[in-house]
Design a protein around this motif. Structure first.
Motif, PDB file in Angstrom:
ATOM      1  N   ASP A 139       0.826  -1.198   0.000  1.00 21.50           N
ATOM      2  CA  ASP A 139       0.000   0.000   0.000  1.00 21.50           C
ATOM      3  C   ASP A 139       0.866   1.255   0.000  1.00 21.50           C
ATOM      4  O   ASP A 139       0.511   2.268  -0.597  1.00 21.50           O
ATOM      5  CB  ASP A 139      -0.946  -0.005   1.208  1.00 21.50           C
ATOM      6  CG  ASP A 139      -1.808   1.240   1.262  1.00 21.50           C
ATOM      7  OD1 ASP A 139      -2.732   1.356   0.435  1.00 21.50           O
ATOM      8  OD2 ASP A 139      -1.542   2.124   2.103  1.00 21.50           O
ATOM      9  N   GLY A 140       1.989   1.193   0.697  1.00 22.58           N
ATOM     10  CA  GLY A 140       2.957   2.291   0.644  1.00 22.58           C
ATOM     11  C   GLY A 140       2.747   3.421   1.622  1.00 22.58           C
ATOM     12  O   GLY A 140       3.516   4.386   1.633  1.00 22.58           O
ATOM     13  N   SER A 141       1.705   3.335   2.454  1.00 20.90           N
ATOM     14  CA  SER A 141       1.438   4.408   3.410  1.00 20.90           C
ATOM     15  C   SER A 141       2.060   4.090   4.762  1.00 20.90           C
ATOM     16  O   SER A 141       1.722   3.079   5.390  1.00 20.90           O
ATOM     17  CB  SER A 141      -0.074   4.605   3.576  1.00 20.90           C
ATOM     18  OG  SER A 141      -0.355   5.400   4.708  1.00 20.90           O
ATOM     19  N   LEU A 142       2.945   4.958   5.219  1.00 19.82           N
ATOM     20  CA  LEU A 142       3.534   4.760   6.551  1.00 19.82           C
ATOM     21  C   LEU A 142       2.481   4.904   7.639  1.00 19.82           C
ATOM     22  O   LEU A 142       2.563   4.257   8.683  1.00 19.82           O
ATOM     23  CB  LEU A 142       4.670   5.756   6.776  1.00 19.82           C
ATOM     24  CG  LEU A 142       5.988   5.453   6.061  1.00 19.82           C
ATOM     25  CD1 LEU A 142       7.000   6.573   6.329  1.00 19.82           C
ATOM     26  CD2 LEU A 142       6.560   4.109   6.517  1.00 19.82           C
ATOM     27  N   GLU A 143       1.475   5.742   7.395  1.00 20.56           N
ATOM     28  CA  GLU A 143       0.418   5.916   8.394  1.00 20.56           C
ATOM     29  C   GLU A 143      -0.388   4.632   8.542  1.00 20.56           C
ATOM     30  O   GLU A 143      -0.677   4.192   9.664  1.00 20.56           O
ATOM     31  CB  GLU A 143      -0.495   7.078   8.024  1.00 20.56           C
ATOM     32  CG  GLU A 143      -1.539   7.363   9.106  1.00 20.56           C
ATOM     33  CD  GLU A 143      -2.411   8.566   8.822  1.00 20.56           C
ATOM     34  OE1 GLU A 143      -3.218   8.936   9.698  1.00 20.56           O
ATOM     35  OE2 GLU A 143      -2.302   9.138   7.718  1.00 20.56           O
ATOM     36  N   VAL A 144      -0.755   4.025   7.422  1.00 14.60           N
ATOM     37  CA  VAL A 144      -1.475   2.753   7.473  1.00 14.60           C
ATOM     38  C   VAL A 144      -0.620   1.694   8.153  1.00 14.60           C
ATOM     39  O   VAL A 144      -1.101   0.927   9.010  1.00 14.60           O
ATOM     40  CB  VAL A 144      -1.876   2.296   6.055  1.00 14.60           C
ATOM     41  CG1 VAL A 144      -2.323   0.835   6.066  1.00 14.60           C
ATOM     42  CG2 VAL A 144      -2.988   3.177   5.503  1.00 14.60           C
ATOM     43  N   LEU A 145       0.651   1.632   7.784  1.00 18.27           N
ATOM     44  CA  LEU A 145       1.569   0.667   8.396  1.00 18.27           C
ATOM     45  C   LEU A 145       1.642   0.884   9.903  1.00 18.27           C
ATOM     46  O   LEU A 145       1.613  -0.078  10.681  1.00 18.27           O
ATOM     47  CB  LEU A 145       2.953   0.786   7.761  1.00 18.27           C
ATOM     48  CG  LEU A 145       4.022  -0.189   8.248  1.00 18.27           C
ATOM     49  CD1 LEU A 145       3.612  -1.631   7.989  1.00 18.27           C
ATOM     50  CD2 LEU A 145       5.356   0.111   7.564  1.00 18.27           C
ATOM     51  N   ALA A 146       1.713   2.152  10.331  1.00 22.86           N
ATOM     52  CA  ALA A 146       1.789   2.451  11.762  1.00 22.86           C
ATOM     53  C   ALA A 146       0.518   2.015  12.489  1.00 22.86           C
ATOM     54  O   ALA A 146       0.576   1.426  13.574  1.00 22.86           O
ATOM     55  CB  ALA A 146       2.027   3.944  11.967  1.00 22.86           C
ATOM     56  N   ILE A 147      -0.633   2.285  11.895  1.00 24.42           N
ATOM     57  CA  ILE A 147      -1.913   1.954  12.538  1.00 24.42           C
ATOM     58  C   ILE A 147      -2.079   0.449  12.692  1.00 24.42           C
ATOM     59  O   ILE A 147      -2.403  -0.059  13.773  1.00 24.42           O
ATOM     60  CB  ILE A 147      -3.088   2.541  11.728  1.00 24.42           C
ATOM     61  CG1 ILE A 147      -3.085   4.063  11.811  1.00 24.42           C
ATOM     62  CG2 ILE A 147      -4.427   1.991  12.241  1.00 24.42           C
ATOM     63  CD1 ILE A 147      -4.013   4.738  10.813  1.00 24.42           C
ATOM     64  N   LEU A 148      -1.841  -0.293  11.616  1.00 30.32           N
ATOM     65  CA  LEU A 148      -2.093  -1.731  11.650  1.00 30.32           C
ATOM     66  C   LEU A 148      -0.999  -2.499  12.387  1.00 30.32           C
ATOM     67  O   LEU A 148      -1.289  -3.506  13.057  1.00 30.32           O
ATOM     68  CB  LEU A 148      -2.257  -2.272  10.234  1.00 30.32           C
ATOM     69  CG  LEU A 148      -3.554  -1.847   9.535  1.00 30.32           C
ATOM     70  CD1 LEU A 148      -3.575  -2.340   8.090  1.00 30.32           C
ATOM     71  CD2 LEU A 148      -4.788  -2.350  10.283  1.00 30.32           C
ATOM     72  N   SER A 149       0.242  -2.043  12.300  1.00 23.60           N
ATOM     73  CA  SER A 149       1.296  -2.737  13.047  1.00 23.60           C
ATOM     74  C   SER A 149       1.125  -2.504  14.548  1.00 23.60           C
ATOM     75  O   SER A 149       1.326  -3.424  15.350  1.00 23.60           O
ATOM     76  CB  SER A 149       2.685  -2.285  12.587  1.00 23.60           C
ATOM     77  OG  SER A 149       2.861  -0.890  12.768  1.00 23.60           O
ATOM     78  N   ARG A 150       0.718  -1.281  14.914  1.00 27.04           N
ATOM     79  CA  ARG A 150       0.456  -1.022  16.335  1.00 27.04           C
ATOM     80  C   ARG A 150      -0.736  -1.848  16.822  1.00 27.04           C
ATOM     81  O   ARG A 150      -0.710  -2.407  17.923  1.00 27.04           O
ATOM     82  CB  ARG A 150       0.194   0.470  16.564  1.00 27.04           C
ATOM     83  CG  ARG A 150      -0.177   0.801  18.016  1.00 27.04           C
ATOM     84  CD  ARG A 150      -0.141   2.282  18.312  1.00 27.04           C
ATOM     85  NE  ARG A 150      -0.678   2.569  19.629  1.00 27.04           N
ATOM     86  CZ  ARG A 150      -0.064   2.338  20.770  1.00 27.04           C
ATOM     87  NH1 ARG A 150       1.144   1.782  20.765  1.00 27.04           N
ATOM     88  NH2 ARG A 150      -0.626   2.633  21.923  1.00 27.04           N
ATOM     89  N   ALA A 151      -1.762  -1.942  15.992  1.00 27.03           N
ATOM     90  CA  ALA A 151      -2.914  -2.764  16.367  1.00 27.03           C
ATOM     91  C   ALA A 151      -2.490  -4.204  16.599  1.00 27.03           C
ATOM     92  O   ALA A 151      -2.932  -4.844  17.570  1.00 27.03           O
ATOM     93  CB  ALA A 151      -3.991  -2.693  15.284  1.00 27.03           C
TER      94      ALA A 151
END
Length: 337
Positions: A139-151
């Motif tokens: 997907d390439g979004s660091l924000e998405v990566l941050a949200i889902l990895s933190r979850a």
């Protein structure tokens, strides 16, 4: 009474079908992505993963991503792969949970660990986690990566917290809520929030959808914990009293324990702390919960969280998708009736 029950059943089906119909085209793409991405030359991986994915489930968490994106006027298809990512995270946690809980059934079918053993279930769960991170990176979004990895990390923390509180009748209501916020509600929150992220919506809408998902997730788990002591459980493919037999401390137990006599508390300690149970103990546990109204009060708490979920959507204009997302709150709570 039968007529009332029938109408309730019709209402529940309609509340889920409305959202399913609105996201149907995207959901088909999600399901195809799931099939494509769980493929592996190691034959056991798609066989085992396909077993649990095909076992049913309502795809509620990925549908939250699809619905939130639609609510936010998505103009691309990023939400499709990320919804598949959410389902992979959820499925991986189910595989691991069934090993930890030594469960033999999942949605009325033999659990993966009962069929293939614990080692294979854990490893395929790891594979699905890895696939989910591949989808995030694509997907390439660091924000998405941050949200889902933190979850993902918070979910794991919640499972460990539950492990700590299991068999401990001194567990507080707040400790219990922390467990379900982490192990269940966090993925609901993340699934809904990323719908706003990929649609490029402002932080206020991200926060609203995150609050919607989190409160819905807490309500969902509260109802699940009530259902463990209800005959309705059999309709959902589970046996009544699994939590009781495993010594899990849930809100119905916490309330009944706090309101009980010392003799009743001794009963709870014997059954849940030492797991010294006989065939009549589950029936007595359910009788004590009825006596102290702990099941009804737990459902009342679920309805409060449901109200918070609905209120979180108030910043969005009225639309069919918003109404369907509100209906899903009713669907999650009315499973208990």
């Amino acid at each position: 009474m039968a007529v009332v029950a029938s109408r309730q059943e019709e209402g529940k089906a309609a509340s889920l079908e409305a959202l399913t119909a609105l996201v149907e085209d995207d959901l088909k793409k999600v399901n195809q992505t799931i099939v494509d991405r769980m493929h592996s030359p190691v034959a056991l991986i798609p066989e085992l993963a396909g077993h649990i994915i095909a076992a049913g489930g309502k795809r509620l968490r990925p549908m939250l991503t699809l619905a939130a994106a639609q609510l936010c006027g998505i103009q691309n298809d990023r939400h499709v792969r990320l919804a598949a990512c959410v389902e992979f995270i959820h499925t991986a946690t189910l595989l691991h949970d069934d090993v930890v809980d030594e469960s033999d059934l999942r949605r009325g079918l033999a659990s993966a660990n009962a069929v293939w053993g614990n080692k294979a279930s854990v490893l395929v769960g790891d594979f699905l986690f890895s696939r989910s991170f591949e989808l995030m990176v694509e997907d390439g979004s660091l924000e998405v990566l941050a949200i889902l990895s933190r979850a993902s990390s918070i979910i794991a923390e919640g499972e460990v917290l539950q492990l700590i509180t299991t068999n401990d009748t001194s567990t507080t209501e707040e400790a219990y809520l922390e467990v379900i916020r982490s192990k269940t509600a966090e993925l609901f929150a993340a699934a809904a929030r990323i719908g706003a992220v990929v649609a490029g919506r402002p932080a206020e809408e991200e926060a609203a959808l995150e609050a919607y998902g989190r409160n819905l997730g807490v309500a969902f788990q509260l109802v699940d914990d009530v259902l463990d002591y209800s005959a309705k459980q059999a309709e959902l493919g589970k046996t009544v009293g699994d939590d009781f037999r495993e010594g899990k401390i849930t809100l119905p137990v916490i309330l009944a324990f706090a309101r009980g006599t010392e003799e009743e508390r001794s009963f709870w300690r014997r059954c849940l702390e030492t797991l010294d149970q006989n065939e009549d103990d589950l029936a007595r546990a359910m009788e004590l919960m009825t006596r102290h109204d702990s099941l009804n009060d737990s459902l009342a708490r679920a309805r409060e969280y449901g109200d918070e979920a609905r209120n979180a959507l108030s910043i969005f204009p009225d639309s069919a998708i918003r109404r369907a997302m509100i209906d899903i709150v009713d669907f999650c709570i009315e499973r208990a009736y």
